[in-house]
Design an enzyme around this catalytic site. Structure first.
Site, PDB file in Angstrom:
ATOM      1  CB  THR A 133      -0.942  -0.047   1.290  1.00 33.46           C
ATOM      2  OG1 THR A 133      -1.757  -1.098   1.299  1.00 33.46           O
ATOM      3  CG2 THR A 133      -1.709   1.069   1.349  1.00 33.46           C
TER       4      THR A 133
ATOM      5  CD  GLU B 146      -4.119  -8.477  -2.084  1.00 28.48           C
ATOM      6  OE1 GLU B 146      -3.545  -8.858  -3.285  1.00 28.48           O
ATOM      7  OE2 GLU B 146      -5.251  -9.070  -2.061  1.00 28.48           O
TER       8      GLU B 146
ATOM      9  CG  ASN C 280      -7.532  -0.152   3.798  1.00 30.27           C
ATOM     10  OD1 ASN C 280      -8.515  -1.047   3.627  1.00 30.27           O
ATOM     11  ND2 ASN C 280      -6.346  -0.549   3.884  1.00 30.27           N
TER      12      ASN C 280
ATOM     13  CG  PHE D 262     -16.561  -3.231   8.138  1.00 33.41           C
ATOM     14  CD1 PHE D 262     -16.040  -4.647   7.482  1.00 33.41           C
ATOM     15  CD2 PHE D 262     -15.472  -2.448   8.400  1.00 33.41           C
ATOM     16  CE1 PHE D 262     -14.782  -5.110   7.383  1.00 33.41           C
ATOM     17  CE2 PHE D 262     -14.051  -2.813   8.583  1.00 33.41           C
ATOM     18  CZ  PHE D 262     -13.779  -4.208   8.076  1.00 33.41           C
TER      19      PHE D 262
ATOM     20  N   GLY E   9     -16.947  -1.663  18.760  1.00 30.91           N
ATOM     21  CA  GLY E   9     -16.223  -2.596  19.668  1.00 30.91           C
ATOM     22  C   GLY E   9     -14.946  -1.834  20.100  1.00 30.91           C
TER      23      GLY E   9
ATOM     24  N   GLY F 275      -7.648  -2.113  14.808  1.00 33.13           N
ATOM     25  CA  GLY F 275      -6.185  -2.169  14.741  1.00 33.13           C
ATOM     26  C   GLY F 275      -5.663  -2.835  13.722  1.00 33.13           C
TER      27      GLY F 275
ATOM     28  CB  CYS G 182      -4.297  -2.472   6.863  1.00 33.35           C
ATOM     29  SG  CYS G 182      -3.179  -3.551   5.796  1.00 33.35           S
TER      30      CYS G 182
ATOM     31  CE  LYS H 261       0.893  -0.100   6.427  1.00 34.18           C
ATOM     32  NZ  LYS H 261       0.463   0.220   5.202  1.00 34.18           N
TER      33      LYS H 261
ATOM     34  NE  ARG I 182       1.735  -6.213  11.224  1.00 33.67           N
ATOM     35  CZ  ARG I 182       1.954  -6.491   9.886  1.00 33.67           C
ATOM     36  NH1 ARG I 182       3.101  -5.808   9.146  1.00 33.67           N
ATOM     37  NH2 ARG I 182       1.438  -7.367   9.090  1.00 33.67           N
TER      38      ARG I 182
END
Ligand code: NAD
Length: 441
Positions: free
Chosen positions: A121, A149, A209, A250, A254, A258, A261, A264, A329
């Site tokens: 990305t 991707e 994203n 989606f 919650g 995290g 992807c 950042k 991550r």
């Protein structure tokens, strides 16, 4: 076709393996010699359902190779994918040093036409920059293709083998045709193959994203409002999701998103906008809401015990940033656990697959147990952070016997309020009324 993939992490390993599985000759390159050694012996360094078997099958079939030698890969391949990491820098912009370093390395080694594909990305303009940098190093002909991707960790094979769309950014008809041929085996389900300019392809990934992250932050904000006005976000979510313009996916509130992807990429899109002289108010809010949301579960714990957390023991279920992965991550669990430890509490945790990666992040500041029930013994409460399937239908009476008190903080709304009420649990979840035994309803 002869394909190389540079960077054999989550994306590179899945892409390389799937390309090999569809009959191509694939060389995967990584500068981490330990990783390459493991892969050569058939061991995969990550948890991804089905991947180990596919790597072994294609390695044995002689179609999938692993090396640390970029020269070998460049010599033998027509199409070279860059799937190295693009982590965030301090200012939120993407660190492209690995992308540029590998692209220049490839340019030095090329002995004829090659297609360089950025699968990592990368911010808008990266393909142009890669092209310019390579031109400074080589006289050989080449094309640079942007091929973002969209796979999800935990379902990566399925996503790669049956994509909803493949985006190919290039001005070159020759490169577009080669990419079409390479992807043809995965397009049989009628997925769209979109050819566009490099910049639009690069932007498509960030926009996707950021939109997904926005849905999460939006619903988290709705959940927080629900709590304050006595509404139940589960009911609201269902009602909202039935609007076909919105859709049901989606929309789950919650403990914040995290992973490697969303955090950042949202930050990088913000940085791109700012660098272009635009203030991205909405993008900035997605991130700000998420940062606050990661603390919500801890704040509930803190409020429940009136700030007296010192010496208490908490059982944590789920450490990975989401189910079906061992990826830690930017996992919200890190924020929750660090806050608990800072407040003087102790933590004992269980995760079905992420315990080894969690150890790398949290070390021995917490303890780990091998089963979900073992963590509960004499704990003051259970804190559920990642919604693994195995937590869906637990033995509540066994839990109650192990815990010091019937108290659950649920960051993923896994249980029915009515059942928790009937079983006498204190149950605090996200965006839903608190269940407190003895309290008026
Ligand atoms: P990762 O950290 O798992 O893998 C990166 C790999 O590149 C590592 O194995 C590392 O050793 C290797 N590497 C780094 N520098 C190298 C070099 N100079 N030469 C050779 N190898 C090198 O990262 P990832 O999760 O696979 O992500 C890779 C890219 O794909 C990122 O840009 C990410 O944003 C993007 N992406 C990730 C996902 C995902 O679900 N993880 C999904 C879509 C896109």
């Amino acid at each position: 076709m002869k394909v190389a993939v540079v960077g054999t992490g989550y994306v590179g390993l899945v892409a390389g393996t799937c390309f090999a599985d569809s009959g191509n000759d694939v060389i995967c390159v990584d500068n981490d010699a330990k990783k390459v050694r493991a892969l050569r012996s058939g061991r995969i360094p990550i948890y991804e359902p089905g991947l180990q078997e596919l790597v072994q099958r294609n390695s044995h079939g002689g179609r999938l190779h692993f090396t640390t030698d970029l020269a070998e890969a460049v010599k033998k391949s027509e199409i070279i994918f860059l799937a190295v990491g693009t982590p965030p820098k301090k200012d939120g912009s993407a660190d492209l040093s690995a992308v540029f370093g590998v692209a220049e390395g490839i340019a030095r080694l090329m002995d004829g036409y090659r297609i360089i594909v950025t699968k990592s990305t990368v911010p808008v303009g990266t393909a142009d920059e890669v092209r310019a940098r390579m031109k400074r190093v080589t006289k050989q002909p080449f094309d640079v293709v942007s091929n973002p991707e969209f796979m999800k960790e935990g379902a990566a094979l399925d996503d790669f083998l049956k994509p909803e769309r493949v985006i190919v950014g290039t001005e070159s008809g020759r490169a577009a045709e080669q990419m079409r041929e390479l992807y043809a085996p995965f397009m049989r389900t009628g997925a769209a193959f979109l050819v566009m300019d490099n910049r639009s392809a690069e932007m498509s990934k960030y926009a996707s994203n950021a939109m997904l992250a926005a849905r999460i932050s939006f619903m988290n904000e709705v959940a927080n409002i629900c709590e304050r006005v006595g509404a139940d976000v589960q009911q609201v979510r269902r009602a909202v999701g039935l609007d076909s313009r919105i859709g049901p996916r989606f929309l789950f509130p919650g403990v914040g998103y995290g992973g490697s992807c969303f955090p950042k990429d949202v930050q990088a899109l913000g940085a791109t906008a700012r660098a272009a002289g635009y203030t991205p108010r909405m993008i900035d809010s997605i991130e700000a809401v998420n940062e606050a949301q990661k603390r919500v579960l801890f704040e509930k714990v803190e409020a429940y015990y009136q700030g007296k957390l010192k010496g208490r023991m908490f059982a944590v279920w789920g450490l990975a940033f989401k189910p079906q992965t061992d990826d830690m991550r930017e996992a919200p669990s890190i924020v929750v656990i660090n806050a608990l430890l800072k407040a003087g509490a102790r933590v004992r945790a269980y995760d079905p697959v992420a315990m080894h990666t969690a150890r790398g992040v949290l070390g021995d500041r917490i303890t780990y147990s091998r089963t979900p029930y073992a963590v509960l013994k004499d704990a003051d409460a259970l804190i559920l952070i990642t919604e693994w399937n195995e937590f869906r239908n637990p033995d509540f009476e066994r839990m109650a016997r192990l815990l010091k008190a019937r108290v659950i903080f649920d960051g993923r709304n896994q249980y029915e309020l009515e059942e928790m009420r009937e079983r006498g649990f204190t149950y605090l979840s996200i965006g839903r009324p608190a269940v407190v035994p003895g309290a008026a309803r």
